[in-house]
Design an enzyme around this catalytic site. Sequence first.
Site, PDB file in Angstrom:
ATOM      1  N   HIS A  23      -2.896  -9.266 -12.954  1.00 20.33           N
ATOM      2  CA  HIS A  23      -3.266  -9.663 -11.591  1.00 20.33           C
ATOM      3  C   HIS A  23      -2.130 -10.448 -10.954  1.00 20.33           C
ATOM      4  O   HIS A  23      -2.062 -11.668 -11.075  1.00 20.33           O
ATOM      5  CB  HIS A  23      -4.542 -10.514 -11.635  1.00 20.33           C
ATOM      6  N   HIS A  41       0.540 -10.650  -7.304  1.00 18.61           N
ATOM      7  CA  HIS A  41       0.848 -10.222  -5.930  1.00 18.61           C
ATOM      8  C   HIS A  41       2.352 -10.382  -5.747  1.00 18.61           C
ATOM      9  O   HIS A  41       2.824 -11.476  -5.481  1.00 18.61           O
ATOM     10  CB  HIS A  41       0.114 -11.101  -4.919  1.00 18.61           C
ATOM     11  N   PHE A  42       3.075  -9.289  -5.933  1.00 15.91           N
ATOM     12  CA  PHE A  42       4.539  -9.382  -5.860  1.00 15.91           C
ATOM     13  C   PHE A  42       5.079  -9.076  -4.456  1.00 15.91           C
ATOM     14  O   PHE A  42       6.283  -9.045  -4.243  1.00 15.91           O
ATOM     15  CB  PHE A  42       5.190  -8.483  -6.920  1.00 15.91           C
ATOM     16  N   ARG A  43       4.167  -8.791  -3.509  1.00 11.97           N
ATOM     17  CA  ARG A  43       4.478  -8.844  -2.065  1.00 11.97           C
ATOM     18  C   ARG A  43       5.341  -7.724  -1.505  1.00 11.97           C
ATOM     19  O   ARG A  43       5.707  -7.792  -0.330  1.00 11.97           O
ATOM     20  CB  ARG A  43       5.160 -10.178  -1.707  1.00 11.97           C
ATOM     21  N   ASN A  52      -2.653  -5.818  -1.692  1.00 10.89           N
ATOM     22  CA  ASN A  52      -2.627  -6.435  -0.353  1.00 10.89           C
ATOM     23  C   ASN A  52      -1.204  -6.690   0.131  1.00 10.89           C
ATOM     24  O   ASN A  52      -0.831  -7.795   0.517  1.00 10.89           O
ATOM     25  CB  ASN A  52      -3.462  -7.722  -0.314  1.00 10.89           C
ATOM     26  N   HIS A  75     -12.599  -8.877  -6.398  1.00  8.35           N
ATOM     27  CA  HIS A  75     -12.492 -10.246  -5.885  1.00  8.35           C
ATOM     28  C   HIS A  75     -13.845 -10.553  -5.275  1.00  8.35           C
ATOM     29  O   HIS A  75     -14.210  -9.977  -4.255  1.00  8.35           O
ATOM     30  CB  HIS A  75     -11.384 -10.337  -4.829  1.00  8.35           C
ATOM     31  N   HIS A  92     -10.385 -13.367 -11.489  1.00 11.22           N
ATOM     32  CA  HIS A  92     -10.358 -14.829 -11.318  1.00 11.22           C
ATOM     33  C   HIS A  92     -11.731 -15.464 -11.149  1.00 11.22           C
ATOM     34  O   HIS A  92     -12.060 -16.015 -10.108  1.00 11.22           O
ATOM     35  CB  HIS A  92      -9.427 -15.246 -10.174  1.00 11.22           C
ATOM     36  N   ASP A 130      -3.103 -14.226 -11.072  1.00  7.48           N
ATOM     37  CA  ASP A 130      -3.278 -14.170  -9.610  1.00  7.48           C
ATOM     38  C   ASP A 130      -2.036 -14.763  -8.924  1.00  7.48           C
ATOM     39  O   ASP A 130      -2.139 -15.420  -7.889  1.00  7.48           O
ATOM     40  CB  ASP A 130      -4.544 -14.910  -9.176  1.00  7.48           C
ATOM     41  N   HIS A 161       3.676 -17.812  -1.800  1.00  5.52           N
ATOM     42  CA  HIS A 161       3.844 -18.029  -0.355  1.00  5.52           C
ATOM     43  C   HIS A 161       4.946 -19.054  -0.203  1.00  5.52           C
ATOM     44  O   HIS A 161       5.198 -19.853  -1.114  1.00  5.52           O
ATOM     45  CB  HIS A 161       2.576 -18.612   0.264  1.00  5.52           C
TER      46      HIS A 161
END
Length: 448
Positions: free
Chosen positions: A65, A67-69, A99, A183, A241, A315, A319
């Site tokens: 899980h 989020h490597f963007r 996402n 989620h 999560h 997760d 940012h």
Amino acid sequence: MTDTLVYNADVVSPDGVRRGYVAVDADGFISRVAAGDPEPQLIASARCAVDAGGALLMPGAIDCHVHFREPGLTRKATIASESRAAVAGGVTSFIDMPNTVPQTVSRAAVEDKMNIARAGSVANYAFFIGATNDNFNELMSADYSRVAGIKLFMGSSTGNMLVDSSSALERLFEAAPAIISVHAEDEATIRAARAEIEAEYGQDAPVALHTRLRPAEACYRASKRAVELARRYGTRLHIAHLTTAMELDLLDRDCQLEDKLITSEVSPHHLLWTADDYGRLGARIKMNPSVKSAADREALRRAVADGLVDLVATDHAPHLLSEKQGTLFNAVSGAPMVQFSLPTMLELFAPDRVAAVMADNPARLFRIDRRGRLAPGYYADMVLVDRVADGYTVSDSDVLSLCGWTPIDGMTLHHRVRSVWVNGKLACAEGVILNEQRGMPLAFANKK
Ligand code: DOR
Ligand code: ZN
């Protein structure tokens, strides 16, 4: 022919820790795992023989899980940058969330990400395809020997991927050709809490109210609904999560991971912090779902220790710090964690437990081909971890993630990653990434 030999190591498996050695062949697979010392001629003939000096040799972590963007949010992170942070922390494989911009909600978008990863990832990689209210056909026709599963947002979070049509949900659970990772936060509960907070504070509500905005009940309600749907249709469901003691009652107990219909993961944030920590850490620990009470954290720790919860996954949600400023309603949610998850979990759990929840179980749960344990025939994804008796303090300046900060800034750890091998090749030594190596796509056994 032995390529790499790591000996005099505390070799970690989910069943325990044994002093011994691991030999790797020239194709990058583990050829031998044994207790005790290797014969002198094995040491002499290996291309590279590493005396571990008693350090822990663990299977590389598989983080299901992150989020490597990329694509679209590369000011925050890239697959290249975050895969390096991952490998530096002993995470040798990752599964990335949809996402991004554009969202990964079609087969073509998955292919784009696979191509980006092939070019730049130093870790092994795979992707979820995201569910929307109207991409049923894309979900049905994705290739689940390469796609890890379906990510479903029941509850809006960063990235606007809420599936709120109940007919879309029913249809998805009825027909899902692969595991659904959910989620789970109930929108109506969050909306009601938001109205109350706005009535009291207007738009200036402080970040410390994040747990009131996204309370335990929101998680429980959405998880319960997802579990009901999964049980009704016999669909494999993974609760991402998980944050509350209440949700633990929804899980399958006392059975083998392979026999569970409902599985779950906990993220390091929710094992480390509670709502009492906002005063100290502010928006650095603002994430969705929110951190909860000390009792919830205690219950989660116990559930990881005793095997009720199956995985720890980060997760990892980088940012920029500049985006984490301001009030409850405008500081973004999410925090980076992939670089420090392994040593941080070694603070909380025994090494064999960490190997289970961060390597062996992720591989078994997602049916990943030949990864997750140190055993003959498996890919040599390995991490050598030194115990540091006096501890060392992590700071933002140690961070390899593009965002340049970590919520564990200031925390003292007692394990440090020394060397990391990905597919049998040395990928990181003493914190330095050897840039020319590339990871492989993960392969999955048929899911249904
Ligand atoms: O806090 C979060 N941040 N929760 C999510 O579900 C998404 C993530 C992100 O992508 O930033
Ligand atoms: Zn996430």
